[in-house]
Design an enzyme around this catalytic site. Structure first.
Site, mmCIF file in Angstrom:
data_model
loop_
_atom_site.group_PDB
_atom_site.id
_atom_site.type_symbol
_atom_site.label_atom_id
_atom_site.label_comp_id
_atom_site.label_asym_id
_atom_site.label_seq_id
_atom_site.Cartn_x
_atom_site.Cartn_y
_atom_site.Cartn_z
ATOM 1 C CE1 TYR A 143 -3.692 -2.523 0.598
ATOM 2 C CE2 TYR A 143 -2.083 -3.538 2.063
ATOM 3 C CZ TYR A 143 -3.261 -3.610 1.341
ATOM 4 O OH TYR A 143 -3.996 -4.773 1.355
ATOM 5 C CG HIS A 197 2.378 1.475 5.936
ATOM 6 N ND1 HIS A 197 2.122 1.664 4.597
ATOM 7 C CD2 HIS A 197 2.815 0.201 6.040
ATOM 8 C CE1 HIS A 197 2.374 0.559 3.932
ATOM 9 N NE2 HIS A 197 2.813 -0.345 4.778
HETATM 10 P P1 M7G Z 1 2.551 -3.276 3.441
HETATM 11 O O1 M7G Z 1 4.017 -3.266 3.665
HETATM 12 O O2 M7G Z 1 2.002 -2.182 2.562
HETATM 13 O O3 M7G Z 1 2.060 -4.625 2.783
HETATM 14 O O4 M7G Z 1 1.877 -3.243 4.858
HETATM 15 P P2 M7G Z 1 1.965 -6.140 3.229
HETATM 16 O O5 M7G Z 1 0.491 -6.360 3.523
HETATM 17 O O6 M7G Z 1 2.365 -6.872 1.973
HETATM 18 O O7 M7G Z 1 2.863 -6.333 4.387
HETATM 19 C C1 M7G Z 1 0.533 -2.958 5.070
HETATM 20 C C2 M7G Z 1 0.159 -3.461 6.453
HETATM 21 O O8 M7G Z 1 -1.148 -3.034 6.737
HETATM 22 C C3 M7G Z 1 0.173 -4.978 6.556
HETATM 23 O O9 M7G Z 1 0.907 -5.387 7.686
HETATM 24 C C4 M7G Z 1 -1.306 -5.358 6.632
HETATM 25 O O10 M7G Z 1 -1.551 -6.498 7.433
HETATM 26 C C5 M7G Z 1 -1.914 -4.114 7.253
HETATM 27 N N1 M7G Z 1 -3.321 -3.888 6.862
HETATM 28 C C6 M7G Z 1 -3.835 -4.034 5.618
HETATM 29 N N2 M7G Z 1 -5.149 -3.696 5.638
HETATM 30 C C7 M7G Z 1 -6.024 -3.719 4.468
HETATM 31 C C8 M7G Z 1 -5.478 -3.300 6.911
HETATM 32 C C9 M7G Z 1 -6.677 -2.831 7.521
HETATM 33 O O11 M7G Z 1 -7.753 -2.684 6.915
HETATM 34 N N3 M7G Z 1 -6.578 -2.506 8.846
HETATM 35 C C10 M7G Z 1 -5.410 -2.667 9.570
HETATM 36 N N4 M7G Z 1 -5.412 -2.349 10.852
HETATM 37 N N5 M7G Z 1 -4.265 -3.123 8.992
HETATM 38 C C11 M7G Z 1 -4.304 -3.433 7.684
#
Ligand code: M7G
Length: 325
Positions: free
Chosen positions: A261, A265
């Site tokens: 995403y 973050h």
């Molecule tokens: P990333 O590094 O962009 O991608 O991290 P990854 O999912 O490949 O690690 C995004 C982080 O946001 C991840 O750890 C996801 O588990 C977390 N995440 C994603 N979504 C859609 C949500 C959400 O709706 N709520 C929360 N609290 N966390 C989310």
């Protein structure tokens, strides 16, 4: 076994009779119709993580099918529930006995055999790709590659970050916020990651989402962002120590490159937890990022960055077409 501090949230849930378990938006929405899901295929399964990633189809009222991703995951043991588990099991079936050794099938009561279920619905083709088991290839991306290949690609293809905006605007997960610095430039919101069910600290996982919306990833960072990054490091550690009793020295605090995403973050995970995505080809420690930017404001616009791409990912194809793989 060492006494581990229980999350404060956990205690609050018990005190309010479980009402706090239901999250803002989720509390009012109808549950996902799991029983009506048609299983299409297993995208991936992991015996080590005791998790399975499924592709399913939901048939709507009009008869039209929509894709869903369902992640089923066995949760870690909760120390305070172990005596209950031993006492209240529904059956203990001997599997084998040899000398002083024996193994059993233990069947716990439903309340002690939770499976965490994560649902993405409607899921896009990109979500299905994300969870599909595939071979990976390492890419070494120069700044030129970023500008010519990656940036145009993420501008046209990346996942929606609506869920991030919902958190920042308190439209979802508002009651889960652990800490907020409301400053529009140097502020952020810290929430439990949805990979963590908050029942035990072993797999503690939180994310800090910045209020600024134009910072896509590590590649955009310059010395201008140092106050923001330092706030996240300092205040994030303090908030987690205060709420969950885990000291900063036991946290792994990092950014992903590439992230899924593209809204900046930061991940906070328990040091003892081998969190998915904490490998060297993806995780960049926030403290190192801060040091690098303090040494050279343009550090992340100069150096090459390595990351893995799965075989079917379109971005890999773009690198291949450009003769960079
Ligand atoms: P990333 O590094 O962009 O991608 O991290 P990854 O999912 O490949 O690690 C995004 C982080 O946001 C991840 O750890 C996801 O588990 C977390 N995440 C994603 N979504 C859609 C949500 C959400 O709706 N709520 C929360 N609290 N966390 C989310």
């Amino acid at each position: 076994m060492a006494e581990s501090p229980r999350p404060k949230r956990k205690r609050e849930e018990e005190e309010d009779g479980g009402a706090a378990l239901r999250d803002g938006a989720a509390a009012t929405a109808a549950p996902f119709p799991l029983a009506e899901l048609r299983l299409r295929r297993v995208l991936r399964e992991s015996a080590r993580d005791k998790a399975v990633f499924l592709h399913g189809e939901v048939t709507g009222a009009s008869g039209e099918g929509t894709d869903a991703v369902i992640i089923l995951e066995k949760t870690p043991f909760q120390e305070e529930k172990l005596s209950d588990l031993l006492k209240k099991h529904t059956k203990l079936e001997l599997q084998m006995r040899n000398d002083i050794y024996s193994t059993y099938h233990l069947y716990p009561p439903p309340e002690l055999s939770e499976i965490k279920a994560t649902v993405v619905h409607p899921a896009t083709e990109k979500h299905l790709q994300k969870y599909l088991r595939q071979e990976a290839h390492l890419i070494r991306e120069t700044w030129e590659d970023y500008k010519n290949i990656t940036l145009p690609f993420i501008q046209s293809q990346s996942f929606s970050v609506q869920w991030v905006y919902n958190i920042l605007e308190k439209k979802a997960e508002a009651d889960r916020i652990i800490h907020e610095n409301p400053d529009p430039r140097n502020g952020f919101v810290l929430v439990p990651d949805f990979k963590w069910n908050q029942n035990q600290l072993d797999d503690l996982y939180l994310i800090a989402l910045v209020h600024r919306r134009e910072i896509k990833s590590l590649r955009d960072l310059t010395a201008e962002h140092l106050p923001l990054l330092r706030n996240i490091l300092q205040e994030g550690k303090e908030a987690i120590a205060k709420r969950f009793g885990v000291p900063g020295s036991q946290l792994r605090i990092y950014l992903h490159y590439q992230p899924s995403y593209y809204h900046l973050h930061v991940h906070f995970t328990a040091l003892g937890y081998d969190a998915p995505g904490s490998s060297v080809e993806r995780a960049h420690l926030l403290a190192d990022v801060i040091d690098n930017l303090a040494l050279d404001s343009m550090y992340y616009q100069k150096r090459a960055l390595t990351f893995a791409l799965r075989a079917d990912e379109l971005l890999l194809k773009k690198f291949q077409e450009a003769g960079r793989v």
